[in-house]
Design a protein around this motif. Structure first.
Motif, PDB file in Angstrom:
ATOM      1  N   GLU A  33       0.778  -1.246  -0.049  1.00  0.00           N
ATOM      2  CA  GLU A  33       0.019  -0.050   0.046  1.00  0.00           C
ATOM      3  C   GLU A  33       0.869   1.461  -0.213  1.00  0.00           C
ATOM      4  O   GLU A  33       0.340   2.330  -0.652  1.00  0.00           O
ATOM      5  CB  GLU A  33      -0.756  -0.039   1.385  1.00  0.00           C
ATOM      6  CG  GLU A  33      -2.114  -0.943   1.170  1.00  0.00           C
ATOM      7  CD  GLU A  33      -1.747  -2.380   1.492  1.00  0.00           C
ATOM      8  OE1 GLU A  33      -0.495  -2.693   2.219  1.00  0.00           O
ATOM      9  OE2 GLU A  33      -2.423  -3.351   1.278  1.00  0.00           O
ATOM     10  N   ASN A  34       2.163   1.292   0.767  1.00  0.00           N
ATOM     11  CA  ASN A  34       2.954   2.385   0.642  1.00  0.00           C
ATOM     12  C   ASN A  34       3.730   2.712  -0.492  1.00  0.00           C
ATOM     13  O   ASN A  34       4.251   3.632  -0.740  1.00  0.00           O
ATOM     14  CB  ASN A  34       3.815   2.164   2.115  1.00  0.00           C
ATOM     15  CG  ASN A  34       3.095   2.504   3.362  1.00  0.00           C
ATOM     16  OD1 ASN A  34       1.827   3.118   3.448  1.00  0.00           O
ATOM     17  ND2 ASN A  34       3.472   1.802   4.452  1.00  0.00           N
ATOM     18  N   ILE A  35       3.676   1.615  -1.411  1.00  0.00           N
ATOM     19  CA  ILE A  35       4.495   1.641  -2.614  1.00  0.00           C
ATOM     20  C   ILE A  35       3.943   1.913  -3.930  1.00  0.00           C
ATOM     21  O   ILE A  35       4.126   2.646  -4.739  1.00  0.00           O
ATOM     22  CB  ILE A  35       5.342   0.237  -2.623  1.00  0.00           C
ATOM     23  CG1 ILE A  35       6.342   0.127  -1.408  1.00  0.00           C
ATOM     24  CG2 ILE A  35       6.268   0.493  -4.008  1.00  0.00           C
ATOM     25  CD1 ILE A  35       6.709  -1.368  -1.310  1.00  0.00           C
ATOM     26  N   ILE A  36       2.880   1.243  -4.004  1.00  0.00           N
ATOM     27  CA  ILE A  36       1.877   1.168  -5.160  1.00  0.00           C
ATOM     28  C   ILE A  36       0.350   1.443  -4.875  1.00  0.00           C
ATOM     29  O   ILE A  36      -0.047   1.025  -3.821  1.00  0.00           O
ATOM     30  CB  ILE A  36       2.016  -0.009  -5.895  1.00  0.00           C
ATOM     31  CG1 ILE A  36       3.209  -0.684  -6.071  1.00  0.00           C
ATOM     32  CG2 ILE A  36       1.107  -0.257  -6.869  1.00  0.00           C
ATOM     33  CD1 ILE A  36       3.216  -2.111  -6.609  1.00  0.00           C
ATOM     34  N   GLY A  37       0.050   2.636  -5.468  1.00  0.00           N
ATOM     35  CA  GLY A  37      -1.556   2.969  -5.309  1.00  0.00           C
ATOM     36  C   GLY A  37      -2.532   2.252  -5.976  1.00  0.00           C
ATOM     37  O   GLY A  37      -2.054   1.071  -6.292  1.00  0.00           O
ATOM     38  N   ASP A  38      -3.760   2.675  -5.796  1.00  0.00           N
ATOM     39  CA  ASP A  38      -4.738   1.703  -6.322  1.00  0.00           C
ATOM     40  C   ASP A  38      -4.882   1.710  -7.628  1.00  0.00           C
ATOM     41  O   ASP A  38      -5.733   0.811  -8.233  1.00  0.00           O
ATOM     42  CB  ASP A  38      -6.152   2.580  -5.921  1.00  0.00           C
ATOM     43  CG  ASP A  38      -6.255   2.445  -4.166  1.00  0.00           C
ATOM     44  OD1 ASP A  38      -5.721   1.545  -3.752  1.00  0.00           O
ATOM     45  OD2 ASP A  38      -7.044   3.485  -3.757  1.00  0.00           O
ATOM     46  N   LEU A  54      10.869  -0.765  -1.053  1.00  0.00           N
ATOM     47  CA  LEU A  54      10.633  -1.093   0.329  1.00  0.00           C
ATOM     48  C   LEU A  54      12.226  -0.669   1.023  1.00  0.00           C
ATOM     49  O   LEU A  54      12.011  -0.310   2.176  1.00  0.00           O
ATOM     50  CB  LEU A  54      10.763  -2.524   0.510  1.00  0.00           C
ATOM     51  CG  LEU A  54       9.312  -3.186   0.188  1.00  0.00           C
ATOM     52  CD1 LEU A  54       9.102  -4.564  -0.019  1.00  0.00           C
ATOM     53  CD2 LEU A  54       8.243  -2.773   1.203  1.00  0.00           C
ATOM     54  N   GLU A  55      13.338  -0.917   0.630  1.00  0.00           N
ATOM     55  CA  GLU A  55      14.495  -0.696   1.353  1.00  0.00           C
ATOM     56  C   GLU A  55      14.620   0.757   1.430  1.00  0.00           C
ATOM     57  O   GLU A  55      15.303   1.321   2.468  1.00  0.00           O
ATOM     58  CB  GLU A  55      15.731  -1.307   0.547  1.00  0.00           C
ATOM     59  CG  GLU A  55      15.791  -2.772   0.512  1.00  0.00           C
ATOM     60  CD  GLU A  55      16.876  -3.181  -0.438  1.00  0.00           C
ATOM     61  OE1 GLU A  55      17.624  -2.728  -0.833  1.00  0.00           O
ATOM     62  OE2 GLU A  55      16.945  -4.509  -0.373  1.00  0.00           O
ATOM     63  N   ASN A 102       3.156   7.153 -10.194  1.00  0.00           N
ATOM     64  CA  ASN A 102       2.154   6.947 -11.285  1.00  0.00           C
ATOM     65  C   ASN A 102       0.946   6.110 -10.901  1.00  0.00           C
ATOM     66  O   ASN A 102       0.001   6.327 -11.604  1.00  0.00           O
ATOM     67  CB  ASN A 102       3.031   6.088 -12.390  1.00  0.00           C
ATOM     68  CG  ASN A 102       4.357   6.574 -12.886  1.00  0.00           C
ATOM     69  OD1 ASN A 102       5.001   7.116 -11.884  1.00  0.00           O
ATOM     70  ND2 ASN A 102       4.536   6.487 -13.963  1.00  0.00           N
ATOM     71  N   SER A 103       1.223   5.335  -9.928  1.00  0.00           N
ATOM     72  CA  SER A 103      -0.318   4.470  -9.602  1.00  0.00           C
ATOM     73  C   SER A 103      -0.874   4.906  -8.564  1.00  0.00           C
ATOM     74  O   SER A 103      -1.844   4.432  -8.112  1.00  0.00           O
ATOM     75  CB  SER A 103       0.522   3.079  -9.096  1.00  0.00           C
ATOM     76  OG  SER A 103       1.292   3.262  -7.905  1.00  0.00           O
ATOM     77  N   PHE A 104      -0.668   6.200  -8.010  1.00  0.00           N
ATOM     78  CA  PHE A 104      -1.516   6.898  -7.037  1.00  0.00           C
ATOM     79  C   PHE A 104      -2.536   7.746  -7.583  1.00  0.00           C
ATOM     80  O   PHE A 104      -3.316   8.304  -6.917  1.00  0.00           O
ATOM     81  CB  PHE A 104      -0.735   7.579  -6.088  1.00  0.00           C
ATOM     82  CG  PHE A 104       0.121   6.750  -5.231  1.00  0.00           C
ATOM     83  CD1 PHE A 104      -0.577   6.453  -3.791  1.00  0.00           C
ATOM     84  CD2 PHE A 104       1.386   6.186  -5.505  1.00  0.00           C
ATOM     85  CE1 PHE A 104       0.196   5.542  -3.023  1.00  0.00           C
ATOM     86  CE2 PHE A 104       2.036   5.324  -4.571  1.00  0.00           C
ATOM     87  CZ  PHE A 104       1.356   5.122  -3.412  1.00  0.00           C
ATOM     88  N   PHE A 105      -2.454   7.871  -8.994  1.00  0.00           N
ATOM     89  CA  PHE A 105      -3.636   8.772  -9.412  1.00  0.00           C
ATOM     90  C   PHE A 105      -4.416   8.126 -10.546  1.00  0.00           C
ATOM     91  O   PHE A 105      -3.772   7.210 -11.595  1.00  0.00           O
ATOM     92  CB  PHE A 105      -2.882  10.028 -10.515  1.00  0.00           C
ATOM     93  CG  PHE A 105      -2.030  10.829  -9.339  1.00  0.00           C
ATOM     94  CD1 PHE A 105      -2.760  11.641  -8.330  1.00  0.00           C
ATOM     95  CD2 PHE A 105      -0.930  10.841  -8.830  1.00  0.00           C
ATOM     96  CE1 PHE A 105      -2.226  12.393  -7.488  1.00  0.00           C
ATOM     97  CE2 PHE A 105      -0.055  11.387  -8.013  1.00  0.00           C
ATOM     98  CZ  PHE A 105      -0.990  12.396  -7.306  1.00  0.00           C
TER      99      PHE A 105
END
Length: 167
Positions: free
Chosen positions: A16-21, A39-40, A47-50
């Motif tokens: 959830e913190n790396i890739i959006g919906d 993650l590291e 790009n994936s949050f909009f």
């Protein structure tokens, strides 16, 4: 930001913190490597949050025109200033990639309310050896006590002398 040559695809549980919906397409091996990097380093691929129409998500097209993938990303460790990320399909640079653009809101850093820097004062105190500080404090204390007691002792000795003279 740039051409990562990997597809992160759609979000899976725990990402959830790396890739959006709004991830696009399947994930590749390079996409897995990208997620490990994210993650590291506490990164998110913006790009994936909009939400965008699928036709406007791809950033690379194969030379034969059959395959379209999203392999160009904007990664960040601070998601707050991002207002939008979009792919520009109107510009033709004679390449098989499309430009990725981010809209960022500039936020001025908060100004400190402190009028002085406490770290500087602490450094000054640490530079004076403990014995010197102790001696300075004791010296001031002794001077003040002598001033107070000096006037008292003078008055007491004057009173004793007056009593002796009267007797």
């Amino acid at each position: 930001m740039g051409d990562f040559n990997g597809r992160i695809g759609r979000r899976r549980p725990g990402e959830e913190n790396i890739i959006g919906d709004f991830g696009f397409g399947p994930r590749s091996k390079n996409g897995e490597r990208m997620l490990n990097l994210a993650l590291e380093n506490n990164l998110a691929f913006m790009n994936s949050f909009f939400k965008k129409v699928t036709a406007k998500k791809w950033t690379w097209i194969s030379p034969d025109g059959r395959h379209k993938n999203e392999i160009d990303y904007i990664g960040t460790n601070n998601r707050k200033p991002f207002q939008n990320v979009s792919v520009l399909n109107q510009l033709n640079f004679n390449t098989n990639h499309r430009l990725v653009r981010a809209t960022i809101k500039c936020i001025e850093p908060k100004k400190s309310r402190n009028k002085y820097n406490t770290k500087t004062k602490l450094m000054i105190v640490k530079q004076i050896p403990d014995n010197e500080v102790k001696n300075q404090i004791e010296g001031k204390y002794i001077n003040e006590v002598n001033e107070i007691l000096g006037t008292l002792s003078r008055n007491l000795t004057r009173n004793k002398l007056e009593k002796k003279l009267k007797s």
